[in-house]
Design an enzyme around this catalytic site. Structure first.
Site: not given
Length: 224
Positions: A27, A84-86
Site C-alpha cells: 500500500t 515499513i516503506k520509507v
C-alpha cells in the site's frame, strides 16, 4: 518471482488471494486515502485476509524521528510480517539503518535511479522499490533501471531484493521478470490480465465441445 498486490481494496484482495499465489500486499498513502476509511482499520482488514504474508505500508513522517515513530506505531498496531516503506529522501536514508537496528523490515520506496537503490541497499533495507512506469514517463527507460539495480546488487553481493512497482501493462511485468527482478507489486487489473488470455478461453471451450460431443453435456470424469 514474488507477486504482491498493490491495493487497499479489500474485495480485490479477497478475490485475488483466493486464486493466486500472492506473497503479500503493498500500500501507499495514495492507495489508502482512496478507500476513505480509517487507516488502521484498512490495514487490519488486509492482515485478516492475507494472514502472515508480507504487508508493506508506508510512513508519513518527513524527518527521521517522525519516520521512526510512525514505524513503531505501525509495528505495534499491525505487526506480523510487516515491511515499513520509507521513501529515499535524505531523512529516509537516515532512518533506514536505525529502523533495521530496531529489528524492523524495511522497503525503500519512490526509487527512480540505480544510485538511489544502491544507497538504500547499503543501509541494509530488505527491498528496494523502483517505480517502473513513472521512470518510463520521464523517458528514463524503467526496465533498464531495474536491470541495472538487479546487476548492481549481484555484483556487490548485496542481499537486498528488488520489488518493482508502478506498472501499466503486462509487457512491463514480463520485461522486469526477464531482467531478474525478484518481486513485483501490481494492481488487480494487471494481475488478472497477466493470468488470462483469450486463446486459453478458446482452448477450454473447444475441449468442452469435443468432450460433450462424445460423452454428453454435464458429464465429468468422476461420474462417467
Amino acid at each position: 518471482m514474488l507477486y504482491l498486490l498493490d491495493t487497499a481494496d479489500i474485495r480485490e484482495i479477497e478475490k485475488a488471494a483466493d486464486v493466486f499465489p500472492l506473497a503479500g500486499v503493498t500500500t501507499n498513502p495514495s492507495i489508502i486515502a482512496h478507500e476513505k476509511r480509517d487507516f488502521f482499520a484498512i490495514l487490519k482488514d488486509i492482515r485478516g485476509i492475507i494472514g502472515d504474508r508480507m504487508l508493506h505500508t508506508q510512513v508519513l513522517g518527513e524527518n527521521c524521528n517522525d519516520i521512526i515513530r510512525d514505524a513503531e506505531t505501525l509495528q505495534e498496531k499491525i505487526g506480523g510480517n510487516l515491511y515499513i516503506k520509507v521513501p529515499v529522501s535524505t531523512e529516509g536514508y537516515k532512518a533506514m539503518p536505525k529502523l533495521k537496528k530496531l529489528g524492523m523490515k524495511v522497503t525503500a520506496t519512490a526509487i527512480y535511479t540505480p544510485g538511489q537503490a544502491l544507497l538504500a541497499a547499503n543501509s541494509g533495507v530488505d527491498f528496494t522499490a523502483p517505480y517502473l512506469n513513472r521512470i518510463d514517463n520521464i523517458s528514463g527507460m524503467g526496465v533498464t533501471v531495474v536491470q541495472m539495480i538487479v546487476d548492481q546488487f549481484r555484483i556487490h553481493k548485496l542481499p537486498t531484493q528488488v520489488l518493482a512497482a508502478s506498472f501499466k501493462n503486462v509487457q512491463q511485468v514480463n520485461d522486469v521478470s526477464q531482467a531478474g527482478c525478484q518481486a513485483i507489486t501490481i494492481g488487480p487489473d494487471i494481475l488478472w490480465h497477466l493470468a488470462e488470455h483469450p486463446l486459453t478461453e478458446m482452448s477450454i471451450a473447444q475441449f468442452t465441445r469435443d468432450w460433450e460431443g462424445a460423452y454428453g453435456a454435464g458429464k465429468c470424469v468422476y461420474n462417467l
